[in-house]
Motif scaffolding. Structure first.
Motif, PDB file in Angstrom:
ATOM      1  N   ALA A  86      -1.800  -2.822  -4.262  1.00 39.67           N
ATOM      2  CA  ALA A  86      -1.413  -3.837  -3.281  1.00 39.67           C
ATOM      3  C   ALA A  86      -2.169  -5.140  -3.504  1.00 39.67           C
ATOM      4  CB  ALA A  86      -1.664  -3.306  -1.867  1.00 39.67           C
TER       5      ALA A  86
ATOM      6  N   GLY B  59       0.815  -1.202   0.000  1.00 40.03           N
ATOM      7  CA  GLY B  59       0.000   0.000   0.000  1.00 40.03           C
ATOM      8  C   GLY B  59       0.850   1.254   0.000  1.00 40.03           C
TER       9      GLY B  59
ATOM     10  N   ALA C 254      -3.873  -3.639   2.902  1.00 40.14           N
ATOM     11  CA  ALA C 254      -3.908  -2.543   1.937  1.00 40.14           C
ATOM     12  C   ALA C 254      -4.989  -1.535   2.307  1.00 40.14           C
ATOM     13  CB  ALA C 254      -4.159  -3.099   0.538  1.00 40.14           C
TER      14      ALA C 254
END
Length: 232
Positions: free
Chosen positions: A149, A116, A196
């Motif tokens: 992600a 992320g 994420a």
């Protein structure tokens, strides 16, 4: 008249991060080196080669250093080294994935967080600006980081499935009574998405509030170390 800050004071945290990074790297390499000597003493050649590969992967970013086209902040490099050590040395080499059912889930949660952050960084690089919130809405940046992600996590699960099918390995581990690895794959994807979502939500919240965060601090250090990627 306010006294100016000494030039060396600004670089003090950076030097501290670098010393911490080098100290942790040397500690991990020392642990693996001791085990490597034990394997060589026992004539476990295949295990020794595998351990050498792990040591090379762990130390490559630091050894290559300035030869890499991108300069990585010490904090992110340290987290990456710890993640590789936990995934390869502890997880694969010492079978933590089999000994502890939660090990894989924990690592995938961390990978979701790290990916992320990489997603935020990619938006920053693609936008080629020091103020991404002036050009892209906070919601879009967070959505891109989340999607990046989850996409990388999904691609990794496809890779694991392909290797298992082609080479007969067991990268997709039996889990919670499921011998085929489907439960392992689904939990990996779930925790990837949760990790994420956490980092994307945190980044979005800080951007909306126009408040500094560690994500922006890491991005600023990335920009500082890679000025050629950005506009003035």
């Amino acid at each position: 008249m306010t006294p100016s800050t000494p030039p060396s004071s600004a670089s003090t945290p950076r030097r501290a991060h670098k010393r911490l990074h080098m100290g942790v790297l040397l500690l991990l390499q020392g642990i693996m080196a001791v085990e490597l000597l034990a394997l060589l003493w026992q004539s476990s050649w295949m295990s020794a080669v595998w351990l050498l590969v792990i040591m090379a992967v762990t130390g490559a970013p630091t050894l290559l250093g300035d030869r890499l086209p991108i300069r990585i902040p010490a904090e992110f490099e340290l987290l990456t080294i710890l993640f590789v050590f936990a995934a390869l040395f502890l997880g694969e080499f010492h079978s933590y994935y089999l000994r502890y059912w939660w090990w894989d889930i924990a690592l995938h949660s961390v990978s979701g967080l790290l990916l992320g952050i990489v997603g935020f960084l990619l938006v920053y690089v693609l936008n080629e600006s020091r103020r991404i919130d002036l050009h892209m809405r906070a919601g879009f940046v967070a959505l891109f980081a989340f999607a990046f992600a989850v996409t990388v996590g999904t691609a990794w699960e496809i890779f694991e499935f392909s290797v298992d099918q082609l080479l007969g390995t067991q990268m997709q581990k039996p889990m919670l009574g499921d011998p085929c690895g489907l439960t392992d794959t689904m939990w990996d994807l779930i925790v990837d998405a949760l990790g994420a979502a956490v980092i994307s939500g945190f980044g979005w919240w800080r951007m909306v509030r126009n408040s500094p965060s560690f994500i922006e601090a890491w991005i600023d250090r990335f920009v500082e170390r890679n000025p050629r990627f950005f506009k003035d």
